[in-house]
Structures are given as structure tokens and as C-alpha cells.
Design an enzyme around this catalytic site. Structure first.
Site, PDB file in Angstrom:
ATOM      1  N   ASN A   9       1.660  -2.388  -8.699  1.00  0.00           N
ATOM      2  CA  ASN A   9       1.964  -1.010  -8.923  1.00  0.00           C
ATOM      3  C   ASN A   9       3.303  -1.356  -9.372  1.00  0.00           C
ATOM      4  OD1 ASN A   9       2.701   1.057  -9.139  1.00  0.00           O
ATOM      5  ND2 ASN A   9       2.697   2.153  -7.107  1.00  0.00           N
ATOM      6  N   LYS A  11       4.835   1.281 -10.952  1.00  0.00           N
ATOM      7  CA  LYS A  11       5.345   2.458 -10.716  1.00  0.00           C
ATOM      8  C   LYS A  11       6.306   2.886 -12.784  1.00  0.00           C
ATOM      9  CE  LYS A  11       6.232   1.215  -6.974  1.00  0.00           C
ATOM     10  NZ  LYS A  11       7.351   1.224  -5.468  1.00  0.00           N
ATOM     11  N   HIS A  92      -0.001   8.073  -3.365  1.00  0.00           N
ATOM     12  CA  HIS A  92       0.961   6.783  -3.222  1.00  0.00           C
ATOM     13  C   HIS A  92       2.541   8.052  -2.186  1.00  0.00           C
ATOM     14  CE1 HIS A  92       4.591   4.060  -3.585  1.00  0.00           C
ATOM     15  NE2 HIS A  92       4.044   3.045  -3.299  1.00  0.00           N
ATOM     16  N   GLU A  94       5.357   7.769  -3.079  1.00  0.00           N
ATOM     17  CA  GLU A  94       5.504   8.325  -3.833  1.00  0.00           C
ATOM     18  C   GLU A  94       5.477  10.091  -4.226  1.00  0.00           C
ATOM     19  OE1 GLU A  94       6.567   4.621  -6.523  1.00  0.00           O
ATOM     20  OE2 GLU A  94       7.542   4.205  -4.067  1.00  0.00           O
ATOM     21  N   GLU A 164       0.977   1.013   3.664  1.00  0.00           N
ATOM     22  CA  GLU A 164       2.667   0.814   2.924  1.00  0.00           C
ATOM     23  C   GLU A 164       3.907   1.543   3.892  1.00  0.00           C
ATOM     24  OE1 GLU A 164       2.447   0.027  -1.069  1.00  0.00           O
ATOM     25  OE2 GLU A 164       2.239   1.413  -1.492  1.00  0.00           O
ATOM     26  N   GLY A 170      10.146  -1.206  -0.886  1.00  0.00           N
ATOM     27  CA  GLY A 170      11.453  -1.320  -2.437  1.00  0.00           C
ATOM     28  C   GLY A 170      12.433  -1.627  -1.574  1.00  0.00           C
ATOM     29  N   SER A 210       7.459  -4.602  -0.088  1.00  0.00           N
ATOM     30  CA  SER A 210       8.468  -5.182  -0.164  1.00  0.00           C
ATOM     31  C   SER A 210       7.681  -7.130   0.043  1.00  0.00           C
ATOM     32  CB  SER A 210       9.717  -5.272   0.970  1.00  0.00           C
ATOM     33  OG  SER A 210      11.017  -4.637   0.367  1.00  0.00           O
ATOM     34  N   GLY A 231       4.538  -3.592  -5.393  1.00  0.00           N
ATOM     35  CA  GLY A 231       5.403  -3.195  -6.174  1.00  0.00           C
ATOM     36  C   GLY A 231       6.942  -3.811  -7.117  1.00  0.00           C
ATOM     37  N   GLY A 232       7.712  -4.348  -7.144  1.00  0.00           N
ATOM     38  CA  GLY A 232       8.966  -5.306  -7.333  1.00  0.00           C
ATOM     39  C   GLY A 232       8.903  -6.357  -7.822  1.00  0.00           C
TER      40      GLY A 232
HETATM   41  P1  13P Z   1       7.848  -3.135  -3.455  1.00  0.00           P
HETATM   42  O1  13P Z   1       6.531  -4.839  -3.327  1.00  0.00           O
HETATM   43  O2  13P Z   1       8.599  -2.577  -5.000  1.00  0.00           O
HETATM   44  O3  13P Z   1       8.555  -2.486  -2.055  1.00  0.00           O
HETATM   45  O4  13P Z   1       6.429  -1.337  -3.395  1.00  0.00           O
HETATM   46  C1  13P Z   1       5.761  -0.886  -3.176  1.00  0.00           C
HETATM   47  C2  13P Z   1       4.639   0.344  -2.352  1.00  0.00           C
HETATM   48  O5  13P Z   1       5.806   1.174  -3.152  1.00  0.00           O
HETATM   49  C3  13P Z   1       3.488  -0.631  -4.162  1.00  0.00           C
HETATM   50  O6  13P Z   1       2.907   0.634  -4.357  1.00  0.00           O
END
Ligand code: 13P
Length: 251
Positions: A9, A11, A92, A94, A164, A170, A210, A231-232
Site C-alpha cells: 500500500n 499510500k 483502511h 487512515e 491491521e 507506521g 510494520s 506500507g513503508g
Molecule cells: P506500515 O507497513 O508502514 O506499517 O503500514 C501498514 C499499512 O497501513 C498498510 O496498509
């Protein structure tokens, strides 16, 4: 029995040029069997990525639940489908936190995505206070029951759930493999209540928060964790490839 999935993802990251380079560099290095590798990218570059991806599958990060109309700034399921993406992330944390997405809206989006033949990746998860108060399962149950209300599942391969925990997103601090497994197993039991064990056993449940090359093996070695939503660590080519390979090797 369930094919693992590793979905990145991105983002709100990567320009069109960066994203195209990523796909061109990564696509030929991905495992061609044993895992579905997906990148969920910003809507404005989806078509560019779909054109260049062969092994990699592409998804959106959100969609509106209405077909068309006066919803400034929004993108419909049909518009996403028109870019030839396969997947769409729905609900999600967010989106829930910053754009007031309710469980009801998420439910409507899942129905619309399936109707449009997009495969939803449905996100659920508790925040830190809820976990500390011992409310994790209660929150997951509420979110799953409301998200799936009235949702018919014809093909369990086509709808994915991502657990999640918000406190792990993050933060660099992943859930332990046992915490993640417990939650994913509980989610599967809720899906079994709704759809029966046979369907629930065929649905993929991902862990997100993470996840990175150093912890992916341990997480996906758990029986109910069928891969990751990342994500990251999905922004870096080498780490994305390593994550996909680890999922392909899941026993
Ligand atoms: P991270 O892997 O950066 O923690 O993010 C997870 C996420 O929100 C994937 O949708």
C-alpha cells in the site's frame, strides 16, 4: 490451499516516474507462482502501472460507493475498473480516521466493488487503547459484522481481509506473530459464522503493520496469516521483492 498475497500500500507516495521505474525494475524479479504480488498505488498513476506490470497486479487504495454524480474529488468503482486494476483497498484505518469512513460506508463500498468485479482488500483493526483495554476481539467483531452485512461471497478468492492493528501501522513496532495469528484466527472464525467454515477456510487474511523483510517469515509462518499488507517497506524495491519471496515460500 490459500495462495499467499503480498500487497504493497503505497499510500500518498511516489510520482509517476518513480512508480514506473519501480514496476519496470521489480516485475521480472518477482516469484511467478505461489504468491499474488500486488501494488496499491495512487489513482492517478494506476493506468501507467497496469500497462507495464506483468507478474505484478495493481490495485487502488479507495473508491466511492456511488456509481456517479456530484462527489467532487471522488473515484467510482467503475472508473477504477476502467483502469484495469484487479484490487481495491477498502476501509483502511487512515480513511476511517481522516475521512470519517463509517462501517456502513465500508459495507456499501465492499458491495459496490464486488458488483464491479474488483477484489476488495477489507481492513480492520483496533487502536492501542482498545488493545490495552482488552477490547481487540470486540472491535474486530463489530468491524467484521458491519463490513460484511448482506455481502454475498461467490468466490472466496476475490475478497481479502487485512488485520491491521492501528498501533502497529507506521510505528516500526509490529504485532508479535502470536498476537497477529490470534487476531487473524478470530477473524476467520467470524467469517465462518457468516459464511460457513468451507468459505472462511478459503479466504485470505493478511497481516499489516510494520511488516518488513526481517519479520515477514515469522509472521507468515502462522497458520491463519496468508500474507501481508505493507506500507513503508513496500516503497523500497529490494524489500518489496524480499517480502513477496518470503510469502511465496510460506509452508
Ligand atoms: P506500515 O507497513 O508502514 O506499517 O503500514 C501498514 C499499512 O497501513 C498498510 O496498509
Amino acid at each position: 490451499m490459500r495462495k499467499p498475497m503480498l500487497a504493497g500500500n503505497w499510500k500518498m507516495n511516489n510520482t509517476r516516474d518513480d512508480a514506473i521505474h519501480f514496476v519496470l525494475n521489480v516485475d521480472s524479479k518477482l516469484p511467478t507462482s505461489g504468491v499474488d504480488c500486488v501494488i496499491c498505488a495512487p489513482a492517478i498513476i494506476l493506468r501507467d502501472l497496469v500497462k507495464r506490470a506483468e507478474v505484478l497486479k495493481i490495485g487502488g487504495q479507495n473508491m466511492n460507493e456511488n456509481d456517479y454524480g456530484a462527489y467532487t474529488g471522488e473515484i467510482s468503482a467503475f472508473m477504477l475498473k476502467d483502469t484495469k486494476v484487479d484490487y481495491v483497498i477498502i476501509g483502511h484505518s487512515e480513511r476511517r480516521a481522516y475521512y470519517n469512513e463509517t462501517d456502513e460506508k465500508i459495507n456499501a463500498k465492499i458491495k459496490k466493488a464486488l458488483e464491479t468485479e474488483l477484489k476488495p482488500i477489507v481492513c480492520v483493526g483496533e487502536n492501542l487503547a482498545e488493545r490495552e483495554d482488552g477490547l481487540t476481539n470486540a472491535i474486530l467483531e463489530l468491524q467484521i459484522v458491519k463490513a460484511f452485512r448482506g455481502v454475498t461471497i461467490d468466490n472466496p478468492d476475490n475478497i481479502i481481509v487485512a488485520y491491521e492493528p492501528i498501533w502497529a501501522i507506521g510505528t516500526g513496532k509490529s504485532a508479535s506473530s502470536q498476537e497477529a495469528e490470534d487476531a487473524c484466527k478470530f477473524i476467520r472464525s467470524l467469517l465462518a459464522k457468516n459464511y460457513g467454515a468451507e468459505i472462511a477456510d478459503r479466504m485470505r487474511i493478511l497481516y499489516g503493520g510494520s511488516m518488513k523483510p526481517s519479520n515477514v517469515k515469522e509472521l507468515v509462518s502462522q497458520p491463519d496469516i496468508d500474507g501481508g499488507l505493507v506500507g513503508g517497506a513496500s516503497l523500497d524495491e529490494e524489500s518489496f521483492i524480499a517480502l513477496c519471496k518470503a510469502c511465496a515460500e510460506k509452508k
